[in-house]
Write a protein that holds these residues in place. Sequence first.
Motif, PDB file in Angstrom:
ATOM      1  N   ASP A 104       1.615   7.372  -0.350  1.00  0.00           N
ATOM      2  CA  ASP A 104       0.762   8.638  -0.233  1.00  0.00           C
ATOM      3  C   ASP A 104      -0.707   8.293  -0.166  1.00  0.00           C
ATOM      4  N   VAL A 105      -1.423   7.382   0.220  1.00  0.00           N
ATOM      5  CA  VAL A 105      -2.222   7.072   0.992  1.00  0.00           C
ATOM      6  C   VAL A 105      -2.706   7.046   2.113  1.00  0.00           C
ATOM      7  N   HIS A 131       0.881  -0.913  -0.226  1.00  0.00           N
ATOM      8  CA  HIS A 131      -0.032   0.167   0.086  1.00  0.00           C
ATOM      9  C   HIS A 131       0.891   1.391   0.151  1.00  0.00           C
ATOM     10  N   SER A 132       0.816   2.392  -1.133  1.00  0.00           N
ATOM     11  CA  SER A 132       1.292   3.969  -1.141  1.00  0.00           C
ATOM     12  C   SER A 132       1.334   4.139   0.452  1.00  0.00           C
ATOM     13  N   VAL A 191      -6.638   4.268   5.812  1.00  0.00           N
ATOM     14  CA  VAL A 191      -6.630   2.526   5.003  1.00  0.00           C
ATOM     15  C   VAL A 191      -5.645   1.641   6.113  1.00  0.00           C
TER      16      VAL A 191
END
Lengths: 220, 391
Positions: free
Chosen positions: A84-85, A81-82, A89
């Motif tokens: 950047d997010v 999972h990045s 989450v």
Amino acid sequence: MSSTTVVKSPSQLLQKEMIGRNYDRITSGQSKVSSTFVPGNLNELLMCFDIANNLPEINAIQNAMRKKSGEMITNAERAGHSEDVCTYVKADIGMMAKGNIAPNGKPFPNPDMLLLSYTGCFTFLKWFELLREQYQCPTVMLHVPYAADGKPTQNMRDYIVKQLKEEVIPVMEKVSGIKFDIDRLREYLRKSAQAEDDLVWMLEQSKRKPSPIDCYFGGV
Amino acid sequence: MSLKSVHQIIDDCQAIFNDNSFSKARQWKDAVPGRKVIGYMPVYMPRELIHAAGMLPLGILGGGADMEVIHGDAYYQSYLCRIPRSTIELAITGKLDFVDGMVFPSICDVIRNLSGIWQLLFKDKYVRYFDLPQNFDDQIGGVFYVNELREFKQGLEKLAGREISDEHLHQSIALYNENRAWVNKVYDYRAATPWKAPAAEVYLLMRAGMVLPVEEHTDLLKSYLAAAEAENRPLRDNCRIVLIGTFCEQPPLNLLKSLEMAGCYIVDDDCMLVTRWLQQAVPTNGDPLDNLTKAFLHHSAETAAKYEVDLAVKGKYMLESIQKRQADGVIFAAPSFCDPALLDQPMMVDRLKERGIPYITMQYAENSGQMQPIREQAGTFAVSIKLWSAS
């Protein structure tokens, strides 16, 4: 090391008790559970079906306050999972990998349904697609269109009502085994409206000098 | 049909690509008094409606690699993608002063809020946030969408000062059907003979379609296919990859060139999906708005900007593309801070892992300048495919 006595205000204790009560209900195995979001939640509707709401944002905050979310987020990033997010989450996904333990120390049950209230945050859409991969349980979405001119149109209202009647409520009926009772919903909505009025009245008290509301109290 | 060489055609497209003042669109507008231009953002826009109103749909895809963004940074925080900043920069520096209206389709929170900034900054212009349904049931999302289309049509009619008849719409739909068919032919041609249609050329060709009138773009596609076939170009021992994640903020042209130079033929991509969003020809009889709605609901491309209702279908579009294009692997290239692309990526990756399909991931911004790491990464990927895969 000297022991420190922490003095908590009655409001903090009440908040703790309320949150604890919801976590005990979720982890008791006695209720059907829906994961759903805080913004635009359909809590009154879930209550009509005796479904407990599990709110991932609250879980993430609870983990963060106990300094547990950093590792969860890192684990999610290691899993692809990045950076950047949204870390909500990743805290949620990382928590799953750590056994999905609720703040009361008991494991969260797998949700019986995912209620995706898409009310403006695009991340919500993908977040619940990601959870659906894991839980593979009934997933239903309510898409609330964006009122760009500040006022919802009749078309937007009709779209929302149709989704509720033809998709959201039937899934809740199926998951819970309880038939929808509109009078029960009306009663919950009446209480919610009263609670909202009370909240506004309470916040208005901050205009008093000195204000009886401190930052923490106002925030929660 | 033009007898231009492939190099002349691509030089023309490159000039359109480089021109942040959109001279071609300005010329189109100035050619006939009263003409109007409507700008639109990615990912999907029913351009047929704008065309049927006698207006030019103008695709705005940010400021590209070379534009310096100064004002744009004042409107957006640093942890967001670059396309809204450079788009604001285009507007504030007068490069979009000839545009009569802007339409922002729903793709993510950032583009949605860009529509709000536009409303505040350009009060005299037509601005519309175009909400696309995330519910794909005919009676629910379909009814909502057809009414949104109707409202959009009314707004365009008011701006144009004339009614958009069903006949006009049917004609526009037919033109865009033809355009989509030729776009697909170019994509098919590239997949069959990627050495004859390099990715950067195909990209420039499609970018020209964001600015040129649809009829002119279709002719351009036809000319390119004829010219590319006549060109003698060497076949390289490259692997074949599908590029995913480039549907909104555009990759620098050098990134596409670097991937191919590093040994990866791009045989499919999701750049400018608006050119092939609708997967089947839209009927040109009956109610045109109903036809556009059904095409959107049931025959549109799968992308990270959409909610996938059915878990079993998630990733199907990508897998079909890999199979159809006989790709060896996938390169996920997502713009930095792109929520749709980056949140969707782990789910797509899982589907590739299940099938043993090689992939790599990378991030870019439209103004990324340093391509050496990308060439090294893509080169290693290409070599690993050659060494360890069946190709």
